[in-house]
Write a protein that holds these residues in place. Sequence first.
Motif, PDB file in Angstrom:
ATOM      1  N   LYS A 293       3.038   5.995  -2.821  1.00  0.00           N
ATOM      2  CA  LYS A 293       4.215   6.775  -3.227  1.00  0.00           C
ATOM      3  C   LYS A 293       4.230   6.959  -4.750  1.00  0.00           C
ATOM      4  O   LYS A 293       4.502   8.059  -5.249  1.00  0.00           O
ATOM      5  CB  LYS A 293       5.486   6.085  -2.766  1.00  0.00           C
ATOM      6  CG  LYS A 293       6.755   6.813  -3.159  1.00  0.00           C
ATOM      7  CD  LYS A 293       8.007   6.075  -2.697  1.00  0.00           C
ATOM      8  CE  LYS A 293       9.276   6.794  -3.129  1.00  0.00           C
ATOM      9  NZ  LYS A 293      10.496   6.055  -2.697  1.00  0.00           N
ATOM     10  N   ALA A 294       3.895   5.885  -5.485  1.00  0.00           N
ATOM     11  CA  ALA A 294       3.891   5.958  -6.942  1.00  0.00           C
ATOM     12  C   ALA A 294       2.833   6.936  -7.449  1.00  0.00           C
ATOM     13  O   ALA A 294       3.044   7.658  -8.431  1.00  0.00           O
ATOM     14  CB  ALA A 294       3.660   4.572  -7.544  1.00  0.00           C
ATOM     15  N   ARG A 295       1.675   6.975  -6.777  1.00  0.00           N
ATOM     16  CA  ARG A 295       0.608   7.896  -7.187  1.00  0.00           C
ATOM     17  C   ARG A 295       1.006   9.352  -6.978  1.00  0.00           C
ATOM     18  O   ARG A 295       0.567  10.240  -7.720  1.00  0.00           O
ATOM     19  CB  ARG A 295      -0.673   7.585  -6.409  1.00  0.00           C
ATOM     20  CG  ARG A 295      -1.465   6.409  -6.940  1.00  0.00           C
ATOM     21  CD  ARG A 295      -2.870   6.391  -6.345  1.00  0.00           C
ATOM     22  NE  ARG A 295      -2.826   6.128  -4.917  1.00  0.00           N
ATOM     23  CZ  ARG A 295      -2.976   4.914  -4.378  1.00  0.00           C
ATOM     24  NH1 ARG A 295      -3.155   3.870  -5.168  1.00  0.00           N
ATOM     25  NH2 ARG A 295      -2.947   4.755  -3.070  1.00  0.00           N
ATOM     26  N   ASN A 296       1.821   9.605  -5.969  1.00  0.00           N
ATOM     27  CA  ASN A 296       2.192  10.980  -5.634  1.00  0.00           C
ATOM     28  C   ASN A 296       3.427  11.480  -6.388  1.00  0.00           C
ATOM     29  O   ASN A 296       3.792  12.657  -6.248  1.00  0.00           O
ATOM     30  CB  ASN A 296       2.426  11.093  -4.118  1.00  0.00           C
ATOM     31  CG  ASN A 296       1.143  10.873  -3.337  1.00  0.00           C
ATOM     32  OD1 ASN A 296       0.059  11.170  -3.819  1.00  0.00           O
ATOM     33  ND2 ASN A 296       1.289  10.340  -2.129  1.00  0.00           N
ATOM     34  N   GLU A 297       4.079  10.604  -7.112  1.00  0.00           N
ATOM     35  CA  GLU A 297       5.288  11.017  -7.829  1.00  0.00           C
ATOM     36  C   GLU A 297       4.943  11.665  -9.163  1.00  0.00           C
ATOM     37  O   GLU A 297       3.927  11.400  -9.755  1.00  0.00           O
ATOM     38  CB  GLU A 297       6.200   9.786  -8.064  1.00  0.00           C
ATOM     39  CG  GLU A 297       6.874   9.313  -6.797  1.00  0.00           C
ATOM     40  CD  GLU A 297       7.769   8.102  -7.048  1.00  0.00           C
ATOM     41  OE1 GLU A 297       7.690   7.533  -8.149  1.00  0.00           O
ATOM     42  OE2 GLU A 297       8.543   7.746  -6.135  1.00  0.00           O
TER      43      GLU A 297
ATOM     44  N   ARG B  61       0.830  -1.205   0.000  1.00  0.00           N
ATOM     45  CA  ARG B  61       0.000   0.000   0.000  1.00  0.00           C
ATOM     46  C   ARG B  61       0.868   1.260   0.000  1.00  0.00           C
ATOM     47  O   ARG B  61       0.568   2.230  -0.702  1.00  0.00           O
ATOM     48  CB  ARG B  61      -0.926   0.003   1.215  1.00  0.00           C
ATOM     49  CG  ARG B  61      -2.146  -0.900   1.066  1.00  0.00           C
ATOM     50  CD  ARG B  61      -3.202  -0.554   2.099  1.00  0.00           C
ATOM     51  NE  ARG B  61      -2.744  -0.826   3.452  1.00  0.00           N
ATOM     52  CZ  ARG B  61      -2.993  -1.955   4.106  1.00  0.00           C
ATOM     53  NH1 ARG B  61      -3.699  -2.917   3.515  1.00  0.00           N
ATOM     54  NH2 ARG B  61      -2.571  -2.134   5.336  1.00  0.00           N
ATOM     55  N   ALA B  62       1.944   1.242   0.790  1.00  0.00           N
ATOM     56  CA  ALA B  62       2.826   2.409   0.860  1.00  0.00           C
ATOM     57  C   ALA B  62       3.497   2.665  -0.480  1.00  0.00           C
ATOM     58  O   ALA B  62       3.625   3.822  -0.919  1.00  0.00           O
ATOM     59  CB  ALA B  62       3.871   2.198   1.956  1.00  0.00           C
ATOM     60  N   ALA B  63       3.931   1.597  -1.160  1.00  0.00           N
ATOM     61  CA  ALA B  63       4.599   1.752  -2.455  1.00  0.00           C
ATOM     62  C   ALA B  63       3.634   2.295  -3.509  1.00  0.00           C
ATOM     63  O   ALA B  63       4.004   3.146  -4.334  1.00  0.00           O
ATOM     64  CB  ALA B  63       5.170   0.411  -2.896  1.00  0.00           C
ATOM     65  N   LYS B  64       2.380   1.834  -3.498  1.00  0.00           N
ATOM     66  CA  LYS B  64       1.401   2.321  -4.470  1.00  0.00           C
ATOM     67  C   LYS B  64       1.061   3.791  -4.200  1.00  0.00           C
ATOM     68  O   LYS B  64       0.903   4.581  -5.138  1.00  0.00           O
ATOM     69  CB  LYS B  64       0.141   1.456  -4.421  1.00  0.00           C
ATOM     70  CG  LYS B  64       0.340   0.037  -4.929  1.00  0.00           C
ATOM     71  CD  LYS B  64      -0.948  -0.758  -4.939  1.00  0.00           C
ATOM     72  CE  LYS B  64      -1.876  -0.301  -6.034  1.00  0.00           C
ATOM     73  NZ  LYS B  64      -3.060  -1.191  -6.172  1.00  0.00           N
TER      74      LYS B  64
END
Length: 240
Positions: free
Chosen positions: A236-240, A231-234
Amino acid sequence: MAKVKFRLNDPRLAPRRTKMEIPGWSGTREPRANGSREQVWHCVPFSEGAQYGIELFYPYDFELRVTTRDGRLVLEADWGEPPEGGAEWPPFRRFGDAFYTYQILLDLKVEKGMAIRTEPHPRFYADRTDTVPIAVPALIRNWWPMMFFCVFKAPAEGRTHIFRPNEPFAQIIVIPEEANFELEPMGEEEAAERELQARRIYNSRPKLAAGTEWTSSSDTVFDGTYRHLHRAAKEKARNE
């Protein structure tokens, strides 16, 4: 977003993105809690892998049973009269004694540089009856205008594969048409970085798993470490 266009010979064969069926082939709605029986949908890597592709459904109103008896492949179904339109009938046939085929007549057009690959439907891996058809992996390039047939592995002696109306029998995934990668060992710096990541996760596991540990009815211990990091990785990817 990439697109996959389809053209059907039989409208009943319409494909869809693969879905987890709960309740159904992917298990029952048992919570991740002590005493529950473990289900394949409890596993995030399996769930993501299972829903990665396109599932195909058996389009006929009758059941097909494929059996191996005395070393010979037998296909049993109430085929009835051939449908209008000149389609080959029956659509399933022996391909030697080790395989059989389905004359599927399905066109899936993917973008340039991509291809489609057939593979067993993910319910095959969750099945405990040994009756799910086993689609043979095959890569089809995007310049080929029709998937004319799908090949299946024959069941073992005395076993039976069953095709039922509106039940998924195979999955298709979209992949690069060329496997343009090489295998090489990591350098010392990169290997050390990966090892450090692994140790940090291991040392942080009690904190990451806090409140998510549970023991299944078969005494298998689970926790939510991977789910939390996923969940944390997804995010982070959405906010990049």
